[in-house]
Design a protein around this motif. Sequence first.
Motif, short mmCIF file in Angstrom:
data_model
loop_
_atom_site.label_atom_id
_atom_site.label_comp_id
_atom_site.label_asym_id
_atom_site.label_seq_id
_atom_site.Cartn_x
_atom_site.Cartn_y
_atom_site.Cartn_z
N THR A 346 -10.79 10.83 -3.82
CA THR A 346 -10.50 10.25 -2.40
C THR A 346 -10.55 9.09 -2.35
OG1 THR A 346 -11.59 12.41 -1.59
CG2 THR A 346 -11.41 10.63 -0.17
N LEU A 347 -9.55 8.38 -1.45
CA LEU A 347 -9.66 6.81 -1.49
C LEU A 347 -9.65 6.86 0.08
CD1 LEU A 347 -9.18 3.92 -2.40
CD2 LEU A 347 -6.79 4.15 -1.61
N ARG A 348 -10.83 6.23 0.65
CA ARG A 348 -11.15 6.26 1.98
C ARG A 348 -10.30 5.29 2.68
NH1 ARG A 348 -16.70 5.56 0.74
NH2 ARG A 348 -16.30 3.94 2.17
N LEU A 354 -9.16 -2.61 2.97
CA LEU A 354 -9.69 -3.94 2.35
C LEU A 354 -8.95 -4.04 1.10
CD1 LEU A 354 -13.63 -3.79 2.22
CD2 LEU A 354 -12.14 -5.32 3.28
N LEU A 355 -8.41 -3.06 0.37
CA LEU A 355 -7.73 -3.28 -0.95
C LEU A 355 -6.25 -3.50 -0.57
CD1 LEU A 355 -8.93 -0.17 -2.70
CD2 LEU A 355 -9.30 -2.47 -3.58
N ASP A 356 -5.79 -3.29 0.63
CA ASP A 356 -4.37 -3.60 0.74
C ASP A 356 -3.65 -2.85 0.04
OD1 ASP A 356 -2.72 -4.61 2.68
OD2 ASP A 356 -2.93 -6.82 2.03
N VAL A 357 -3.87 -1.46 -0.19
CA VAL A 357 -2.88 -0.67 -0.84
C VAL A 357 -1.55 -0.20 -0.23
CG1 VAL A 357 -4.75 0.40 -2.38
CG2 VAL A 357 -3.82 1.61 -0.12
N LEU A 358 -0.47 0.01 -0.92
CA LEU A 358 0.89 0.24 -0.55
C LEU A 358 1.36 1.47 -0.95
CD1 LEU A 358 2.22 -3.23 -1.72
CD2 LEU A 358 1.50 -2.80 0.38
N GLY A 359 2.55 1.95 -0.39
CA GLY A 359 3.26 2.93 -0.53
C GLY A 359 2.45 4.18 -0.48
N PRO A 360 2.97 5.28 -1.13
CA PRO A 360 2.41 6.79 -1.02
C PRO A 360 0.70 6.64 -0.91
CG PRO A 360 4.16 6.67 -2.41
CD PRO A 360 3.90 5.19 -2.18
N THR A 361 0.48 5.72 -1.88
CA THR A 361 -1.21 5.83 -1.94
C THR A 361 -1.76 5.38 -0.47
OG1 THR A 361 -1.06 4.84 -4.14
CG2 THR A 361 -2.94 4.79 -3.13
N ALA A 362 -1.13 4.27 0.27
CA ALA A 362 -1.81 4.02 1.41
C ALA A 362 -1.55 5.13 2.71
CB ALA A 362 -1.05 2.70 1.93
N ALA A 364 -1.14 8.07 1.96
CA ALA A 364 -2.07 9.41 1.75
C ALA A 364 -3.26 8.99 2.50
CB ALA A 364 -2.02 9.64 0.44
N SER A 365 -3.78 7.71 2.62
CA SER A 365 -4.95 7.47 3.09
C SER A 365 -4.97 6.92 4.52
CB SER A 365 -5.54 6.37 2.34
OG SER A 365 -6.09 6.81 1.11
N GLY A 366 -3.74 7.38 5.25
CA GLY A 366 -4.00 7.23 6.50
C GLY A 366 -3.46 5.56 7.16
N ILE A 367 -2.86 5.06 6.24
CA ILE A 367 -2.36 3.72 6.52
C ILE A 367 -0.73 3.59 6.49
CG2 ILE A 367 -2.07 1.29 5.90
CD1 ILE A 367 -4.64 1.67 4.23
N SER A 368 -0.27 3.49 7.64
CA SER A 368 1.18 3.41 7.96
C SER A 368 1.81 2.36 7.36
CB SER A 368 1.51 3.82 9.28
OG SER A 368 0.98 2.63 10.09
N SER A 369 1.90 2.27 5.97
CA SER A 369 2.57 0.79 5.34
C SER A 369 4.08 1.43 5.02
CB SER A 369 1.42 0.53 3.99
OG SER A 369 2.34 -0.22 3.36
N ASP A 370 5.11 0.60 5.29
CA ASP A 370 6.25 1.24 4.79
C ASP A 370 7.34 -0.02 5.31
OD1 ASP A 370 8.92 2.07 4.03
OD2 ASP A 370 8.32 4.39 4.87
N ALA A 371 7.87 -0.74 4.12
CA ALA A 371 8.38 -1.71 4.37
C ALA A 371 9.81 -1.43 4.97
CB ALA A 371 8.80 -2.50 3.03
N ARG A 372 10.27 -0.34 4.67
CA ARG A 372 11.54 0.18 5.30
C ARG A 372 11.54 0.24 6.87
NH1 ARG A 372 12.30 6.02 2.80
NH2 ARG A 372 10.02 6.07 3.10
N ILE A 373 10.10 0.22 7.30
CA ILE A 373 10.11 0.23 9.04
C ILE A 373 9.64 -1.33 9.25
CG2 ILE A 373 8.86 1.07 10.80
CD1 ILE A 373 9.01 3.71 9.09
N GLY A 374 8.82 -1.62 8.63
CA GLY A 374 7.81 -2.78 8.88
C GLY A 374 8.58 -4.36 8.35
N ASN A 375 9.15 -4.26 7.32
CA ASN A 375 9.91 -5.33 6.67
C ASN A 375 11.42 -5.15 6.30
OD1 ASN A 375 6.88 -5.92 5.77
ND2 ASN A 375 8.00 -7.70 6.78
N PRO A 376 12.13 -4.38 7.16
CA PRO A 376 13.52 -3.66 6.73
C PRO A 376 14.51 -4.87 6.52
CG PRO A 376 13.28 -3.59 8.93
CD PRO A 376 12.00 -4.31 8.64
N PHE A 377 15.41 -4.60 5.53
CA PHE A 377 16.69 -5.26 5.21
C PHE A 377 18.04 -4.52 6.08
CE2 PHE A 377 16.49 -2.55 1.77
CZ PHE A 377 17.81 -1.94 1.57
N ILE A 378 17.64 -3.40 6.49
CA ILE A 378 18.64 -2.61 7.39
C ILE A 378 17.96 -1.85 8.12
CG2 ILE A 378 18.60 -0.59 5.41
CD1 ILE A 378 21.69 -0.51 6.45
#
Lengths: 506, 663, 316, 174
Positions: A346-348, A354-362, A364-378
């Motif tokens: 489990t990654l809390r 703190l680690l600033d993880v990205l992608g599916p890992t993030a 799965a731990s409840g962080i909404s990190s997705d460049a397609r939405i946050g930093n999109p090119f389209i």
Amino acid sequence: MITWTFSPTSDVVIPREIIHIPAEALHESISTQLASGSRLALACAIDDYDSIRLVYVFANPCTNRRTEIEVSLTEHDAKIGSLAALSFPASRFEREFHDLFGIKILNHPLPRRLVRHGHWPASWYPMRHDSGNPIFLKGNLEFPFIPVKGPGIYEIPVGPIHAGLIEPGHFRFYAVGETIIKLKIRLWYLHKGLEKLFEGNDVFYGLTLSEKISGDTSVGHSLAYALAVEEALGITVDEDIAMARAMLLELERLYNHVSDIGSLANDVGFSLANAQALVLREKLLRINEQITGHRLLRGAISIGGVHTLRQINRDEMAQIINTFSEIYSMINENAIVRERFTGTATLRKDDAILLDVLGPTARASGISSDARIGNPFINLPFQTAAQTAGDVMARFQIRANEFENSAQLLQANGQVFGITASSSSSKNAHCKSPTSARGIGIVEGWRGTITTRVEIDSSNRLSRVKIVDPSWFNWPAIPIAMSETIVPDFPLANKSFNLSYSGNDL
Amino acid sequence: MSVDAIASTENSHRKPLTSFSIFAKIANLLSLIFSIYGFKTGLAGINHHFFSVSLPWLAPPFGISFHSDQLGSFFTLIIASIAVCVSIFNCGYIRVSSFSAISIATFPIFIATLELIPLASTVPTFLILWEMMSLESILLVLNHIERPNAQRAALLYAVLSQLSFFSILAFFAVITNPFDNATFSAIGRHASLLTPDTRNWAFILAFIGFGTKAGLVPLHAWLPKAHPEAPAPASALMSTAMVSLGIYGLVKFVSVYLRGGPQWWGLLLVAVGAISAVYCVMQSSSSSDLKVLLAYSTSENMGIIAMAVGTEVLMTALHQTYLVFASTLATLILVASHAIFKALAFLATGVIAHVTGTTDLDSLGGLAKKLRFSTAAFGIAAISSSGLPFGAAFIGEWILLQTLIHIGPTRGLAALAAPLAIGAIALTSGIGIMAMVKAFGIGFLGRARSDLGELKLENFRAMQFGMGLLAVGNILIGFFPSSLTSISANIVHGLGNGSFGPTTQGTSETLGFDTLGGIILPIGSAAILIASLLLTTIIPTIVGKSHPESRTVEPWACGARELSPAMQYNASSFAEPLERVFSDVLRPHRDVETETFEESRLIMSRIQFRNTQQDAIESALYNRVIAAISQTAQIIRLFHNGSLRRYLAFGAVGLLAMVVFLS
Amino acid sequence: MTIISLCAQIVFILTGSPLVVGLMSWIKNRIEGRRSADVLQPWRETRKLFSKQVLYPQTAGGFFRFAPLALFASTLSASAMIPLVSIELPFSSTFDLFWVVGFFLLGSVFLALGALDSGTVFGGMGASREMMIVALLEPSILMSVYALSIRAHSSNIFAIVRATILHPGQIASPASALSFAALVIVVIAESGRLPVDNPNTHLELTMIHEAMTLEYSGYPLALIKWASAIRLVLLLGLISNLFLPEGLFDSTNLVLLGVSVLITGAKVTLLASILALAEVHMAKLRLFRVPELLGGSFVLGLLSVTASLYLPPILK
Amino acid sequence: MNIIGCVTSMKSRVPVKLYKPTKWFHQVTEIQKQPDSSENIRGDLIPGSLVLRHVDSGSCNGCEIEISGCFSPTYDLESYGISLTASPRHSDGLLVTGVVTVNMREALQEAYSSVPEPKVVVALGDCAINCNGLRSGYGVAAAVPDLLPVDLEIPGCPPSPTKIIQSLRTVSKR
């Protein structure tokens, strides 16, 4: 401070700024950026012959603003105060600065080696312009880990050559029986010096190199590189090209996610599901070949353009979705598999932040990190999968969700393929201002956000390319997630992150 | 903890005192004489040539008198056999190891006392010897009197052996006819006339008294603490001969004199035996110190033997005569085989402790390449003790199992006894195998886990001879069990007033009971095994083509360059999975302490792991009891000072109490 | 004649065991939709390994070299003590089930010691896990043996089998069903199959049995693999003949012996196929769930004993 | 220990239905070409079984995707007697992918010396064979043939599963 905006397509506007500051102001400036909600996407050092420049790139997921903070250091006595207290990723970037450029990091809490292996000559800093040819040392010159002390502790060295079909890396477990006390990971076995290979070459050669950064992410890396070059050269692309590129990313996501899901099942001994997943992946690889001419989608992205051969058949996609849902339920309904996945590694959320993880890992731990939405090119209505548990099960579910979302997107937008197009502006991209000779590309690859930064010199050659694979951010998460997991569950946990060694080591 | 034992007495190697070595030689000679004489007496006794001595002038007013019987002679024979081997071993060991003068002087007397106890024929003789045995063994435990561990162990041991002593005293008080003389034959006559209540009390007192000596749970805690403190030959004797006397007491007084008690006596014995066996084998499998591991294993074996005694009592109550016979046989065989393999294991451990300076498994390893003889000796002891075929322990356990599976349907609690007892024996032998694989595999095989320096041996021949005798004994029992079974069967036949019913028993190389329908023939199976081994060696040449020369290479470390000493499984780790499984019983306390830099909690500066394993029963029961005692009375505090005189005084109180009681 | 039966049994086991392993993986592969190698593949691998160089790690001692021989020999010995093709073998009146189980244990112990002697991490890791399973398996085995012996009034395997042949009706009892279930778990755990151990895993950290063999090469490795195949066949044969001894004859003539070999072969094939079919749907249990499974087996054994003692068989 | 709970959960929750064989069963790619006996690679290898230890000495993970693809039911490399193993001791050779980086050089050589004779080295992919344009990277030591005696080269970036299987079958001879 230089501020401007860049529009890769007609409906996306990316605010850009470059802030040049003295070294003393770095700490404050970085904390301002972090406080504004931006994340440290990339940090790189550039050897300008007479000085060394550090560039910290921040990307804001709300405004899509990308900010570069630049610091100049003297060539001979390059040193900088550590930012470890502000950001954990920054502390690792700093160790990289030291290992590759010989920049002294002051007050770093743990200034251990990161990239350098034991047999590297002591004062050889390969990314310096005058590094020369090293003579690698021989013999047992391992660099030490922090010792774990206590009665009955033994060490399990695993790797660099792992069992199975896995890339090389060294894992050192400090364990008592099956209980892991501490896990240490040493990477950079695959360090080829790729970033330096870009230097002095033209942008088109760079594209083929960027496809070899990580074989399973050739679209992600080549697209991030292409976007960076396009920004540097001021190239804008048409809507349909951007759309096709976005769909290629989804295509890459599909075959990798299904492979991960199969491997997760295989790691708990459920080989039936893996067999079916492998068949599905083979089907997808053949579709890749039909669409782009290459099973791993190479050659599909070009500077200012895209190259695809045929459209995606809706029925074909529907069949894939059906098969996938069968595989998914086969795994998801197996009691033993569920038991193995749930609560493992489990990654809390607080650690993940703190680690600033990205992608599916993030995600799965409840962080909404997705460049397609946050930093999109389209701008597209992407759906982001979300889980909060942070365990293997959550990462499995995220992948399954994303597979379905991506497959549906492809089913809906499959007609954008079948074009070979190139931006009109790419032909006359030789006039450039000093500021536009640098560009940043941010792309949500299947592992997470890839950030690439390029600099192009006046003779139209690449002078510095820095690539940050999401794995670079995610690797430190594994030891933290393993804290309450037993030794025999490690392969499963590691597979659930499925990080790239090649993309990390470069 | 044994490291400082060696370090503190390092100068013992350089003892130039000739008077000291002459003294040691005399002591050795005495122990040899005592043990050989004991062996002769025991051997004569089991062949009906009984030993009879009466010394009324000694220890007035009641005198000392011995008159052996077959059962006593059998125990004397076992004790003396071990003592012979141990004495021979000691001839070498005493010179190189760290015996204090007191221990040297005590050792022969200890042997003599152990041998004489089963021959005692009157209550005073028995009690005096019993108390002497306790005192002598406390002295041996205090061999390194300066060590706090030894002091604590001796204190605990002293307290519990006094508890044992007073229970036995009370037992005799209950069972003896005040108007008759205090000989055992008079007790035997009187015991059958007692009221059931008195008999129950007598049973409980005997059970506590002898059970403590045998190290049964919950009165076992002294054993794993005290045995490792004594020098190896002494712990070998304590762990075999002395605990066997606890069993001797149970057999002689409970199943012979108090013959025919109610079912619950048997059930209690089986239950306590089962709990002891399972609990102590778990403790044994999770201890990283070789001597502690062996000491717990002793308690485990005593548990199994107590189960055999309990089965015997239960079968007597259920009137299943041939099962009574079988279970008594199992008891005697288990006692004998345990003595012989455990003595060997302790002696081999003594060599290891002497040579390497430690008995901590986590820093041992790789001894097989340097100490071949001791490795072989320990290996034989380990295999013998794990209840595997051809091991000495197999025979006794097998007979016990045969007894239990033939009990058949019964009513009441007894119905559960057999299945649960078999389960307990099975679990015990399963975990016991693991403990022994751990002790042998981690301690002796593989690579060294720490730098043990050059392993030097001095005067190894006598030690080898002593261990060699025991090893041969183990192998003989394993392959030719009839040698032991026929002797034991004779003893069982002679027991009790002929009330052990009709039995048949194979006395050739087969072992088994026709009435129980079970036979094994170790030597036949050994022939099959040897044939298989021969076949195995020729199979590669039949199946394969010629293959290239074999090669010695670096071990495969996944491409990493070198394996450090820490990169090998160790004892704590080996047992950890089982500890986890039985965490409810073993209650390991683990704790990882990480220190991080203030900049980031993700960057660690130091990681410290702690693991404390406690005997859960001990911490739950003893500590509270001891705390309660020390609150109410200040007596205990006196003992914490740890002077030898106080321990002796404590013993003297016992003797005094006995005198008061007897006169 | 008993000698001939013994030879037939040994040849049957030696040649048949790799085929059974091949068959199981063939079945699993076919269900997974693979073309699959044929059932002879384990034989090819065995033959190849016997012709390969043997490498010994520097860190290993003599036990490392001796262990495969001891494992194979003890397994082979056990195969001379089990009624697979005949109910009469040399010394068969002395083959107590407790004794024979001890031979299986002997093999495990030697392999574990050999693995510890390799001086590597994975050897010890495998040994530790294997010994944990052995320790917890022992009660279930003894309990099942106990349950079976009650019916036959003897713990001699041959006597148990003969009793079942004489009174075939007695097998239809709750006790038999319970002890069968307990023994199935024992067989799975002893032979290292799913869900206890994954024989096909390539991941060192998850291995149990395989981890102990990582340092072996050449013919010692072949012996270890072969021994575990033999062990699987023995256990399958044992369980089938304990509960369904039909087709097992006194070895009085060669024709009956041949029939026995064929029938036992068929039974083992059938059981192996069922096991393979079941395995397809299984995943590997978490390491610390395995004790619970073994505990379950123990409880089944205990119930079976109680049932044998107090519940009469359905058919007399 | 939750004994009963485990037993019941095992009984009740594992789905009982038999899974059908894979959908694309009929699409299994048969590699018709039998290995040519004249292509005699390492005649001292025993035919019929080839167990390889995979070593990634600097690959981009592309070759690994195709190798794992070979083990999918679609191709089923194992049906030709070819499999991968965890321990080099169990193997008949190395399957090396990628350029050899400086940091992996010793590990690769260590792996090679850990394989018992007779053994093969298979260089898979262009990077392994000739560095594929990455030779000038400062972290790149060499291509595989510069360090180890390569018996078989499988070119491609990455080579397709069909190609891999065809090449490996010349070694396993099945």
